[in-house]
Design an enzyme around this catalytic site. Structure first.
Site, PDB file in Angstrom:
ATOM      1  CG  ASP A   1      -0.307  -0.511   2.409  1.00 47.47           C
ATOM      2  OD1 ASP A   1       0.932  -0.516   2.524  1.00 47.47           O
ATOM      3  OD2 ASP A   1      -1.184  -0.920   3.538  1.00 47.47           O
TER       4      ASP A   1
ATOM      5  CD  GLU B   1      -8.700   0.481   8.609  1.00 43.79           C
ATOM      6  OE1 GLU B   1      -8.998  -0.255   9.486  1.00 43.79           O
ATOM      7  OE2 GLU B   1      -7.570   1.167   8.293  1.00 43.79           O
TER       8      GLU B   1
ATOM      9  CG  ASN C   1      -9.071  -2.219  12.366  1.00 48.27           C
ATOM     10  OD1 ASN C   1      -8.127  -2.799  12.041  1.00 48.27           O
ATOM     11  ND2 ASN C   1      -9.778  -1.047  11.979  1.00 48.27           N
TER      12      ASN C   1
ATOM     13  CG  HIS D   1      -6.307  -2.564   9.380  1.00 46.82           C
ATOM     14  ND1 HIS D   1      -6.260  -1.443   9.930  1.00 46.82           N
ATOM     15  CD2 HIS D   1      -4.716  -2.972   9.328  1.00 46.82           C
ATOM     16  CE1 HIS D   1      -4.856  -1.073  10.582  1.00 46.82           C
ATOM     17  NE2 HIS D   1      -3.948  -1.863   9.966  1.00 46.82           N
TER      18      HIS D   1
HETATM   19  C1  F6R Z   1       1.360  -1.687   6.244  1.00 48.12           C
HETATM   20  C2  F6R Z   1       0.064  -2.211   6.500  1.00 48.12           C
HETATM   21  C3  F6R Z   1      -0.889  -2.194   7.726  1.00 48.12           C
HETATM   22  C4  F6R Z   1      -0.025  -2.623   8.897  1.00 48.12           C
HETATM   23  C5  F6R Z   1      -0.841  -2.656  10.209  1.00 48.12           C
HETATM   24  C6  F6R Z   1       0.043  -3.233  11.315  1.00 48.12           C
HETATM   25  O1  F6R Z   1       1.860  -1.672   4.960  1.00 48.12           O
HETATM   26  O2  F6R Z   1      -0.506  -2.711   5.374  1.00 48.12           O
HETATM   27  O3  F6R Z   1      -1.795  -2.796   7.539  1.00 48.12           O
HETATM   28  O4  F6R Z   1       0.449  -4.227   8.596  1.00 48.12           O
HETATM   29  O5  F6R Z   1      -1.403  -1.640  10.393  1.00 48.12           O
HETATM   30  O6  F6R Z   1       1.029  -2.080  11.650  1.00 48.12           O
HETATM   31  P1  F6R Z   1       2.096  -2.356  12.653  1.00 48.12           P
HETATM   32  O7  F6R Z   1       2.856  -3.268  12.246  1.00 48.12           O
HETATM   33  O8  F6R Z   1       2.918  -1.127  12.598  1.00 48.12           O
HETATM   34  O9  F6R Z   1       1.474  -2.823  14.013  1.00 48.12           O
END
Ligand code: F6R
Length: 248
Positions: A67, A143, A136, A138
């Protein structure tokens, strides 16, 4: 699903890097899917060490990131381009032309998303996709409520995500409102998934992902349908599981 529980973040990172390195050695021209965020950072540090000390060779590897924010140029410190180059790519010998990250400044975002999917297909599909998980549930910017069959597309960031990010920008109106993200369906097409989670904050999301019903309200639960999904988590992230899982 293969569940691997390790003691802490460091042990998760070492194991994750071992899995990635094993693939790179076995298939030097493999296609790796990368994520940003805290979860994979330790893996990236260990891969950099393996490149420097053991000569792990990324010269034939192709990469795709999950992303990117819309409206941030690649050199912006909060862009995912910047994150990946600073934390991994500039320290290893991956070819610049083999790196693929959605372009947040594309004129035609919808066309760019279609093009991104085509690039993944042209590269022969993703061999191993690394994933973090949101509290959550995602995955990438999918989301709760995202279609479980979705492809790469533009998504509006939730107000909560924007507020969480606000500290990284000078003011709230500089916080991106949209992102380009691989879809849940795109992620599911990868031949293998490696989902990472560390810390108590992820325990409920992990419990739902492993033990809960599959639901678009917790997009990560779709990994239950994947044939080769590994969940590599630490003991704190495993602490809400009701099954009798054992760490090593
Ligand atoms: C990042 C992404 C997000 C993260 C998620 C967890 O490219 O796609 O979905 O993987 O928000 O973030 P962390 O690892 O910082 O807890």
């Amino acid at each position: 699903m293969l569940l691997m529980i390790r003691k802490d973040y460091d042990a998760v990172s070492k194991e994750g890097a071992r899995i990635v390195a094993e693939l790179v050695r076995r298939k030097p021209d493999c296609v790796l899917g990368f994520a940003t965020g805290n979860s994979p950072l330790g893996i990236y540090q260990e891969l950099i060490r393996m490149h420097r000390e053991d000569g792990l060779d990324f010269s034939k590897v192709t990469t795709f990131n999950l992303d990117e924010y819309v409206g941030l140029p690649p050199e912006h410190e909060q862009s995912y381009h910047y994150f990946m180059w600073e934390n991994l790519f500039k320290h290893i010998n991956v070819g610049q032309r083999h790196v693929n990250i959605p372009h947040g400044m594309a004129d035609d975002i919808e066309g760019h998303c279609v093009w991104y999917e085509e690039q993944i297909e042209k590269a022969g599909g993703i061999d191993l996709q690394i994933l973090g998980i949101g509290e959550n549930g995602h995955i990438a910017f999918n989301e709760p409520g995202s279609s479980l069959g979705s492809r790469t597309r533009i998504k509006t960031l939730t107000e909560k995500t924007r507020q969480d990010n606000a500290r990284l920008f000078d003011s709230m109106d500089q916080v991106p409102k949209y992102a380009i993200t691989m879809g849940v369906g795109t992620i599911m097409d990868a031949r293998k998934l490696l989902m990472l989670a560390s810390g108590k904050g992820k325990a409920d999301a992990i419990k739902n992902t492993i033990e809960g019903p599959i639901s678009a309200m917790v997009p990560a639960t779709i990994v239950q349908m994947h044939q080769h999904a590994t969940l590599l988590i630490d003991e704190a992230a495993a602490s809400s599981l009701s099954g009798e899982w054992e760490g090593e």
